[in-house]
Design a protein around this motif. Sequence first.
Motif, PDB file in Angstrom:
ATOM      1  N   THR A  65       1.342  -1.094   0.000  1.00 29.25           N
ATOM      2  CA  THR A  65      -0.151  -0.079  -0.089  1.00 29.25           C
ATOM      3  C   THR A  65       1.045   0.751  -0.019  1.00 29.25           C
ATOM      4  OG1 THR A  65      -1.798  -0.888   1.604  1.00 29.25           O
ATOM      5  CG2 THR A  65      -1.735   1.138   1.308  1.00 29.25           C
ATOM      6  N   LEU A  66       0.150   2.383  -0.607  1.00 32.68           N
ATOM      7  CA  LEU A  66       1.824   3.773  -0.937  1.00 32.68           C
ATOM      8  C   LEU A  66       0.625   5.079  -0.372  1.00 32.68           C
ATOM      9  CD1 LEU A  66       3.762   5.233  -1.934  1.00 32.68           C
ATOM     10  CD2 LEU A  66       2.456   4.785  -4.371  1.00 32.68           C
ATOM     11  N   PHE A  67       1.309   5.436   0.171  1.00 31.84           N
ATOM     12  CA  PHE A  67       0.827   7.212   0.470  1.00 31.84           C
ATOM     13  C   PHE A  67       1.321   7.822  -0.151  1.00 31.84           C
ATOM     14  CE2 PHE A  67       1.018  10.805   2.577  1.00 31.84           C
ATOM     15  CZ  PHE A  67      -0.473  11.143   2.955  1.00 31.84           C
ATOM     16  N   LEU A  68       1.015   8.835  -1.077  1.00 34.76           N
ATOM     17  CA  LEU A  68       1.856   9.255  -2.160  1.00 34.76           C
ATOM     18  C   LEU A  68       1.259  10.580  -1.532  1.00 34.76           C
ATOM     19  CD1 LEU A  68       2.898   9.753  -4.645  1.00 34.76           C
ATOM     20  CD2 LEU A  68       0.911   9.584  -6.232  1.00 34.76           C
ATOM     21  N   LEU A  69       2.439  11.269  -1.671  1.00 31.25           N
ATOM     22  CA  LEU A  69       2.220  12.743  -1.529  1.00 31.25           C
ATOM     23  C   LEU A  69       2.934  13.224  -3.166  1.00 31.25           C
ATOM     24  CD1 LEU A  69       2.442  14.633   2.571  1.00 31.25           C
ATOM     25  CD2 LEU A  69       3.795  15.068   0.072  1.00 31.25           C
ATOM     26  N   ARG A 182      -7.432   0.335   3.773  1.00 29.81           N
ATOM     27  CA  ARG A 182      -7.195  -0.468   2.196  1.00 29.81           C
ATOM     28  C   ARG A 182      -5.934  -2.098   2.289  1.00 29.81           C
ATOM     29  NH1 ARG A 182      -9.415   1.792  -1.446  1.00 29.81           N
ATOM     30  NH2 ARG A 182     -10.611   3.416  -1.442  1.00 29.81           N
ATOM     31  N   GLU A 183      -4.773  -1.517   3.424  1.00 28.87           N
ATOM     32  CA  GLU A 183      -4.409  -3.213   3.514  1.00 28.87           C
ATOM     33  C   GLU A 183      -4.818  -3.749   4.005  1.00 28.87           C
ATOM     34  OE1 GLU A 183       0.230  -4.054   4.375  1.00 28.87           O
ATOM     35  OE2 GLU A 183      -0.578  -2.767   2.856  1.00 28.87           O
ATOM     36  N   GLN A 184      -5.578  -3.454   5.508  1.00 30.34           N
ATOM     37  CA  GLN A 184      -6.105  -4.907   6.000  1.00 30.34           C
ATOM     38  C   GLN A 184      -7.358  -5.107   4.728  1.00 30.34           C
ATOM     39  OE1 GLN A 184      -6.481  -3.269   9.946  1.00 30.34           O
ATOM     40  NE2 GLN A 184      -4.862  -3.967  10.466  1.00 30.34           N
ATOM     41  N   ALA A 185      -7.784  -4.271   4.240  1.00 28.41           N
ATOM     42  CA  ALA A 185      -8.752  -5.307   3.190  1.00 28.41           C
ATOM     43  C   ALA A 185      -9.066  -6.839   2.684  1.00 28.41           C
ATOM     44  CB  ALA A 185      -9.461  -4.175   2.370  1.00 28.41           C
ATOM     45  N   SER A 186      -9.712  -7.236   2.655  1.00 24.69           N
ATOM     46  CA  SER A 186      -9.550  -8.667   1.839  1.00 24.69           C
ATOM     47  C   SER A 186     -10.101  -8.507   0.212  1.00 24.69           C
ATOM     48  CB  SER A 186     -10.808 -10.150   2.599  1.00 24.69           C
ATOM     49  OG  SER A 186     -11.938  -8.911   2.586  1.00 24.69           O
ATOM     50  N   GLY A 187     -10.416  -7.676   0.069  1.00 27.63           N
ATOM     51  CA  GLY A 187     -10.337  -7.582  -1.262  1.00 27.63           C
ATOM     52  C   GLY A 187     -10.362  -6.567  -1.460  1.00 27.63           C
ATOM     53  N   PRO A 188     -10.397  -5.985  -3.404  1.00 30.56           N
ATOM     54  CA  PRO A 188     -10.435  -4.147  -3.256  1.00 30.56           C
ATOM     55  C   PRO A 188     -11.496  -3.847  -2.683  1.00 30.56           C
ATOM     56  CG  PRO A 188     -10.015  -6.232  -5.369  1.00 30.56           C
ATOM     57  CD  PRO A 188     -10.376  -6.666  -4.375  1.00 30.56           C
ATOM     58  N   LEU A 189     -10.941  -2.145  -2.703  1.00 32.06           N
ATOM     59  CA  LEU A 189     -12.334  -1.181  -2.285  1.00 32.06           C
ATOM     60  C   LEU A 189     -12.034  -0.069  -3.566  1.00 32.06           C
ATOM     61  CD1 LEU A 189     -11.018  -0.739   1.702  1.00 32.06           C
ATOM     62  CD2 LEU A 189     -12.799  -2.046   0.449  1.00 32.06           C
ATOM     63  N   PRO A 190     -13.510   0.129  -3.145  1.00 38.18           N
ATOM     64  CA  PRO A 190     -13.649   1.383  -4.492  1.00 38.18           C
ATOM     65  C   PRO A 190     -12.865   2.459  -4.283  1.00 38.18           C
ATOM     66  CG  PRO A 190     -15.478   0.846  -3.042  1.00 38.18           C
ATOM     67  CD  PRO A 190     -14.756  -0.181  -2.839  1.00 38.18           C
ATOM     68  N   LEU A 191     -13.127   3.165  -5.363  1.00 37.92           N
ATOM     69  CA  LEU A 191     -12.450   4.277  -5.326  1.00 37.92           C
ATOM     70  C   LEU A 191     -13.301   5.577  -4.237  1.00 37.92           C
ATOM     71  CD1 LEU A 191     -10.166   6.259  -8.159  1.00 37.92           C
ATOM     72  CD2 LEU A 191     -11.813   7.020  -6.849  1.00 37.92           C
ATOM     73  N   GLU A 192     -12.521   5.867  -3.853  1.00 34.55           N
ATOM     74  CA  GLU A 192     -13.369   7.068  -2.525  1.00 34.55           C
ATOM     75  C   GLU A 192     -12.294   8.396  -2.621  1.00 34.55           C
ATOM     76  OE1 GLU A 192     -15.440   6.781   1.818  1.00 34.55           O
ATOM     77  OE2 GLU A 192     -14.058   5.045   0.882  1.00 34.55           O
ATOM     78  N   ARG A 193     -13.050   9.773  -2.544  1.00 30.99           N
ATOM     79  CA  ARG A 193     -12.629  10.483  -2.788  1.00 30.99           C
ATOM     80  C   ARG A 193     -13.131  11.555  -0.873  1.00 30.99           C
ATOM     81  NH1 ARG A 193     -13.199  10.646  -8.129  1.00 30.99           N
ATOM     82  NH2 ARG A 193     -11.013  11.602  -8.820  1.00 30.99           N
ATOM     83  N   ILE A 194     -12.474  11.814  -0.304  1.00 25.22           N
ATOM     84  CA  ILE A 194     -13.118  12.019   0.686  1.00 25.22           C
ATOM     85  C   ILE A 194     -12.173  13.703   1.531  1.00 25.22           C
ATOM     86  CG2 ILE A 194     -13.058  11.953   3.971  1.00 25.22           C
ATOM     87  CD1 ILE A 194     -11.717   8.863   3.064  1.00 25.22           C
ATOM     88  N   ASN A 195     -13.023  14.928   1.745  1.00 25.81           N
ATOM     89  CA  ASN A 195     -12.557  16.205   1.315  1.00 25.81           C
ATOM     90  C   ASN A 195     -11.952  16.123   2.812  1.00 25.81           C
ATOM     91  OD1 ASN A 195     -13.210  17.772  -0.655  1.00 25.81           O
ATOM     92  ND2 ASN A 195     -16.181  17.605   0.085  1.00 25.81           N
ATOM     93  N   LEU A 196     -10.954  16.791   3.895  1.00 27.16           N
ATOM     94  CA  LEU A 196     -10.670  16.935   4.721  1.00 27.16           C
ATOM     95  C   LEU A 196     -10.612  18.560   5.005  1.00 27.16           C
ATOM     96  CD1 LEU A 196      -7.486  14.910   4.893  1.00 27.16           C
ATOM     97  CD2 LEU A 196     -10.145  13.777   4.928  1.00 27.16           C
TER      98      LEU A 196
END
Length: 289
Positions: A65-69, A182-196
Amino acid sequence: MTILVTGATGTVGRQVVEQLAKRGADVRALVRDPAKASVPAGVTVVQGDLLDVDSLRGAFSGVSTLFLLNAVVADEFTQGLIALNVARKARIERIVYLSVIHSDLYVNVPHFAGKFGVERMIEQMGFNATILRPAYFMSNDLAIKDVVFNYGVYPMPIGAKGLAMIDARDIGEIAAIELIRREQASGPLPLERINLVGPDRLRGADVAAIWTEVLGRAIAYGGDDTAAFEQNLRTFMPSWMAFDMRLMSERFLTEGMIPEAGDVERLTALLGRPLRSYRDFAAETAASA
């Protein structure tokens, strides 16, 4: 299973690393100079640069899993696309990407447009991703605290529409929560956008009033002169960046940074606590001055 954090020693990246380490994750921190990197115990430091493909290939090897900044630099968009392509070659499918709120609205602002382009490539390349879209960082105001303290003026031209400013510590914790989800999910999770966003929508006059309360003396709002803002920035940053910041501030005046319905409630539930306020930030800054 390893989570790689890019920008690992920056304002947000170091918070992400710290929060992941607290949660017992296997963390790898990508840094330009390992000798200068200070990370929590157990975190693996790797040397690399987002324009150095060979170093990225090594750093991305074995990562799940990648955190891209990407920092605000002239070649930010190129850095993002190279990282995504190397990630795909390394079979990394899970990504949390730090974008910016209203990246699709502030279309003339270079670093917003670059982040929106990376968002689109994440979609087109089929990554399982969370795209985090933070509003204005409260910590940006550390750069102008001396003006507030010494001259009694809050100089950022943020206007009257309002910015939902957020604390970088909240960004880091939310990013860590999403990375682990996402790392611990058993399968692919859908793309999601979150406003911070932060808990309050703040105008220039509101921020000046907070500093007035915290410091116990009158602090004025400096007004909406974006041309003067650009000229001041040019004394300590490249002209292209100062112009980029001016364009951003002009969009503050016309659009603001406005949360969507339910954003604050969603983040509060995700963190399990209230979001940090600008008043808290100002009080901490004053106390440490």
